[in-house]
Design a protein around this motif. Sequence first.
Motif, PDB file in Angstrom:
ATOM      1  N   SER A   1     -48.154 -34.546  68.701  1.00  0.00           N
ATOM      2  CA  SER A   1     -47.226 -34.173  67.638  1.00  0.00           C
ATOM      3  C   SER A   1     -46.809 -35.388  66.815  1.00  0.00           C
ATOM      4  O   SER A   1     -46.356 -35.241  65.683  1.00  0.00           O
ATOM      5  CB  SER A   1     -45.989 -33.489  68.225  1.00  0.00           C
ATOM      6  OG  SER A   1     -45.287 -34.389  69.058  1.00  0.00           O
ATOM      7  N   SER A   2     -46.936 -36.555  67.387  1.00  0.00           N
ATOM      8  CA  SER A   2     -46.632 -37.779  66.646  1.00  0.00           C
ATOM      9  C   SER A   2     -47.464 -38.919  67.203  1.00  0.00           C
ATOM     10  O   SER A   2     -47.949 -38.862  68.339  1.00  0.00           O
ATOM     11  CB  SER A   2     -45.146 -38.137  66.762  1.00  0.00           C
ATOM     12  OG  SER A   2     -44.844 -38.551  68.079  1.00  0.00           O
ATOM     13  N   GLN A   6     -47.212 -43.166  67.364  1.00  0.00           N
ATOM     14  CA  GLN A   6     -46.402 -44.343  67.081  1.00  0.00           C
ATOM     15  C   GLN A   6     -47.243 -45.591  67.244  1.00  0.00           C
ATOM     16  O   GLN A   6     -48.123 -45.657  68.100  1.00  0.00           O
ATOM     17  CB  GLN A   6     -45.197 -44.402  68.021  1.00  0.00           C
ATOM     18  CG  GLN A   6     -44.284 -43.191  67.914  1.00  0.00           C
ATOM     19  CD  GLN A   6     -43.124 -43.234  68.884  1.00  0.00           C
ATOM     20  OE1 GLN A   6     -42.921 -44.208  69.598  1.00  0.00           O
ATOM     21  NE2 GLN A   6     -42.327 -42.165  68.888  1.00  0.00           N
ATOM     22  N   TYR A  20     -46.834 -49.731  67.867  1.00  0.00           N
ATOM     23  CA  TYR A  20     -45.941 -50.802  68.298  1.00  0.00           C
ATOM     24  C   TYR A  20     -46.683 -52.141  68.192  1.00  0.00           C
ATOM     25  O   TYR A  20     -47.904 -52.206  68.306  1.00  0.00           O
ATOM     26  CB  TYR A  20     -45.516 -50.617  69.753  1.00  0.00           C
ATOM     27  CG  TYR A  20     -44.594 -49.443  70.013  1.00  0.00           C
ATOM     28  CD1 TYR A  20     -45.088 -48.142  70.102  1.00  0.00           C
ATOM     29  CD2 TYR A  20     -43.221 -49.645  70.184  1.00  0.00           C
ATOM     30  CE1 TYR A  20     -44.243 -47.071  70.333  1.00  0.00           C
ATOM     31  CE2 TYR A  20     -42.374 -48.573  70.435  1.00  0.00           C
ATOM     32  CZ  TYR A  20     -42.894 -47.300  70.511  1.00  0.00           C
ATOM     33  OH  TYR A  20     -42.061 -46.236  70.755  1.00  0.00           O
ATOM     34  N   THR A  39     -43.889 -44.509  62.839  1.00  0.00           N
ATOM     35  CA  THR A  39     -44.211 -43.224  63.457  1.00  0.00           C
ATOM     36  C   THR A  39     -44.831 -42.330  62.387  1.00  0.00           C
ATOM     37  O   THR A  39     -44.290 -42.219  61.293  1.00  0.00           O
ATOM     38  CB  THR A  39     -42.952 -42.544  64.011  1.00  0.00           C
ATOM     39  OG1 THR A  39     -42.337 -43.395  64.974  1.00  0.00           O
ATOM     40  CG2 THR A  39     -43.311 -41.219  64.668  1.00  0.00           C
ATOM     41  N   VAL A  71     -46.249 -38.334  61.773  1.00  0.00           N
ATOM     42  CA  VAL A  71     -46.067 -37.033  62.411  1.00  0.00           C
ATOM     43  C   VAL A  71     -46.860 -35.909  61.769  1.00  0.00           C
ATOM     44  O   VAL A  71     -47.033 -34.850  62.379  1.00  0.00           O
ATOM     45  CB  VAL A  71     -44.583 -36.636  62.429  1.00  0.00           C
ATOM     46  CG1 VAL A  71     -43.783 -37.629  63.243  1.00  0.00           C
ATOM     47  CG2 VAL A  71     -44.013 -36.526  61.020  1.00  0.00           C
ATOM     48  N   GLY A 124     -47.165 -38.909  71.280  1.00  0.00           N
ATOM     49  CA  GLY A 124     -46.017 -38.227  71.857  1.00  0.00           C
ATOM     50  C   GLY A 124     -46.051 -36.738  71.621  1.00  0.00           C
ATOM     51  O   GLY A 124     -46.772 -36.228  70.763  1.00  0.00           O
ATOM     52  N   GLY A 125     -45.280 -36.029  72.442  1.00  0.00           N
ATOM     53  CA  GLY A 125     -44.969 -34.637  72.179  1.00  0.00           C
ATOM     54  C   GLY A 125     -45.883 -33.590  72.758  1.00  0.00           C
ATOM     55  O   GLY A 125     -45.823 -32.435  72.367  1.00  0.00           O
ATOM     56  N   SER A 175     -40.929 -33.848  74.661  1.00  0.00           N
ATOM     57  CA  SER A 175     -41.222 -34.949  73.764  1.00  0.00           C
ATOM     58  C   SER A 175     -40.767 -36.281  74.314  1.00  0.00           C
ATOM     59  O   SER A 175     -40.817 -37.270  73.619  1.00  0.00           O
ATOM     60  CB  SER A 175     -40.555 -34.685  72.427  1.00  0.00           C
ATOM     61  OG  SER A 175     -39.157 -34.544  72.605  1.00  0.00           O
ATOM     62  N   GLU A 176     -40.361 -36.330  75.581  1.00  0.00           N
ATOM     63  CA  GLU A 176     -39.755 -37.558  76.037  1.00  0.00           C
ATOM     64  C   GLU A 176     -40.751 -38.604  76.496  1.00  0.00           C
ATOM     65  O   GLU A 176     -40.388 -39.758  76.636  1.00  0.00           O
ATOM     66  CB  GLU A 176     -38.782 -37.261  77.184  1.00  0.00           C
ATOM     67  CG  GLU A 176     -39.425 -36.732  78.452  1.00  0.00           C
ATOM     68  CD  GLU A 176     -39.612 -35.234  78.452  1.00  0.00           C
ATOM     69  OE1 GLU A 176     -39.441 -34.616  77.396  1.00  0.00           O
ATOM     70  OE2 GLU A 176     -39.933 -34.688  79.510  1.00  0.00           O
ATOM     71  N   LYS A 177     -41.982 -38.247  76.753  1.00  0.00           N
ATOM     72  CA  LYS A 177     -42.935 -39.218  77.255  1.00  0.00           C
ATOM     73  C   LYS A 177     -43.975 -39.564  76.199  1.00  0.00           C
ATOM     74  O   LYS A 177     -44.359 -38.749  75.380  1.00  0.00           O
ATOM     75  CB  LYS A 177     -43.635 -38.677  78.500  1.00  0.00           C
ATOM     76  CG  LYS A 177     -42.714 -38.560  79.701  1.00  0.00           C
ATOM     77  CD  LYS A 177     -43.489 -38.283  80.976  1.00  0.00           C
ATOM     78  CE  LYS A 177     -44.116 -36.920  80.967  1.00  0.00           C
ATOM     79  NZ  LYS A 177     -44.807 -36.629  82.249  1.00  0.00           N
ATOM     80  N   LEU A 178     -44.414 -40.817  76.244  1.00  0.00           N
ATOM     81  CA  LEU A 178     -45.466 -41.292  75.368  1.00  0.00           C
ATOM     82  C   LEU A 178     -46.686 -41.669  76.189  1.00  0.00           C
ATOM     83  O   LEU A 178     -46.564 -42.154  77.315  1.00  0.00           O
ATOM     84  CB  LEU A 178     -45.011 -42.523  74.577  1.00  0.00           C
ATOM     85  CG  LEU A 178     -43.878 -42.338  73.561  1.00  0.00           C
ATOM     86  CD1 LEU A 178     -43.479 -43.690  72.984  1.00  0.00           C
ATOM     87  CD2 LEU A 178     -44.287 -41.371  72.469  1.00  0.00           C
ATOM     88  N   PHE A 198     -49.665 -44.291  76.044  1.00  0.00           N
ATOM     89  CA  PHE A 198     -50.015 -45.529  75.361  1.00  0.00           C
ATOM     90  C   PHE A 198     -51.499 -45.827  75.469  1.00  0.00           C
ATOM     91  O   PHE A 198     -52.123 -45.593  76.507  1.00  0.00           O
ATOM     92  CB  PHE A 198     -49.241 -46.708  75.958  1.00  0.00           C
ATOM     93  CG  PHE A 198     -47.830 -46.814  75.471  1.00  0.00           C
ATOM     94  CD1 PHE A 198     -46.811 -46.136  76.106  1.00  0.00           C
ATOM     95  CD2 PHE A 198     -47.517 -47.595  74.368  1.00  0.00           C
ATOM     96  CE1 PHE A 198     -45.498 -46.219  75.657  1.00  0.00           C
ATOM     97  CE2 PHE A 198     -46.212 -47.700  73.913  1.00  0.00           C
ATOM     98  CZ  PHE A 198     -45.211 -47.003  74.556  1.00  0.00           C
ATOM     99  N   GLY A 199     -52.063 -46.360  74.383  1.00  0.00           N
ATOM    100  CA  GLY A 199     -53.375 -46.958  74.449  1.00  0.00           C
ATOM    101  C   GLY A 199     -53.283 -48.318  75.117  1.00  0.00           C
ATOM    102  O   GLY A 199     -52.187 -48.824  75.382  1.00  0.00           O
ATOM    103  N   TYR A 225     -32.666 -40.869  77.416  1.00  0.00           N
ATOM    104  CA  TYR A 225     -33.906 -41.057  78.159  1.00  0.00           C
ATOM    105  C   TYR A 225     -34.116 -42.532  78.481  1.00  0.00           C
ATOM    106  O   TYR A 225     -33.892 -43.400  77.636  1.00  0.00           O
ATOM    107  CB  TYR A 225     -35.107 -40.586  77.335  1.00  0.00           C
ATOM    108  CG  TYR A 225     -35.135 -39.104  77.023  1.00  0.00           C
ATOM    109  CD1 TYR A 225     -35.969 -38.618  76.028  1.00  0.00           C
ATOM    110  CD2 TYR A 225     -34.350 -38.201  77.720  1.00  0.00           C
ATOM    111  CE1 TYR A 225     -36.011 -37.270  75.726  1.00  0.00           C
ATOM    112  CE2 TYR A 225     -34.387 -36.849  77.420  1.00  0.00           C
ATOM    113  CZ  TYR A 225     -35.221 -36.388  76.428  1.00  0.00           C
ATOM    114  OH  TYR A 225     -35.264 -35.063  76.132  1.00  0.00           O
ATOM    115  N   GLU A 249     -39.203 -39.647  68.696  1.00  0.00           N
ATOM    116  CA  GLU A 249     -38.230 -40.670  69.032  1.00  0.00           C
ATOM    117  C   GLU A 249     -38.908 -41.961  69.451  1.00  0.00           C
ATOM    118  O   GLU A 249     -39.791 -41.963  70.309  1.00  0.00           O
ATOM    119  CB  GLU A 249     -37.308 -40.182  70.174  1.00  0.00           C
ATOM    120  CG  GLU A 249     -37.978 -39.804  71.456  1.00  0.00           C
ATOM    121  CD  GLU A 249     -38.482 -38.380  71.466  1.00  0.00           C
ATOM    122  OE1 GLU A 249     -38.369 -37.682  70.438  1.00  0.00           O
ATOM    123  OE2 GLU A 249     -39.002 -37.953  72.489  1.00  0.00           O
TER     124      GLU A 249
END
Lengths: 113, 115
Positions: A30-31, A33, A35, A48, A50, A92-93, A98-101, A103-104, B31, B102
């Motif tokens: 869904s998104s 990000q 970094y 981000t 989306v 994410g999502g 949606s709380e966990k990401l 990562f590559g 979180y 987020e």
Amino acid sequence: TQLLEQSPQFLSIQEGENLTVYCNSSSVFSSLQWYRQEPGEGPVLLVTVVTGGEVKKLKRLTFQFGDARKDSSLHITAAQPGDTGLYLCAGGGTQGGSEKLVFGKGMKLTVNP
Amino acid sequence: NAGVTQTPKFRVLKTGQSMTLLCAQDMNHEYMYWYRQDPGMGLRLIHYSVGEGTTAKGEVPDGYNVSRLKKQNFLLGLESAAPSQTSVYFCASSAPTGNGEEPQHFGDGTRLSIL
């Protein structure tokens, strides 16, 4: 297990060159990000995205989210030594909330003066 | 602006010793997360919490325990340290938006070596 594959994993270029980093997955997010992490520090959010097909620009950095929301790219124009760092994409999502990401593994960029 | 603070920054342990890594955030985020970062492996989620008093397992939870007794603190414990747990540990926090957008705010990491 959802995976995000980043390529290339390492890149060493001269100041002034352009580069593109890719972030690919078989999963829909869904998104997405991006970094940037410098040595001895934690990752810091750059952007981000989306919406499928979305393009965002941050000075010399251009981020794109794929139409199907499975991939993304980061293009840096006229790289500078200050761009040196580890670039991480994170999706994410999609994991029951949606709380966990996810990562590559990151792309380590070195820009030589 | 302190953001996310991790203590200690460095630690060397012997195999079998125990320790607790501390994470504190001052952004009132619901979180919180613990990751480990190893060369060539990226960031891997160990445990996470979606609120005070709740925790859940991530991708690599074995050998670790966590507690979230207060909203601003998230503790990561190693009961019996093993050399395979040598890593850089990052804590992060985020505010739920409900749409996967987020950002996570990271601390500067704890570098842990197990001999």
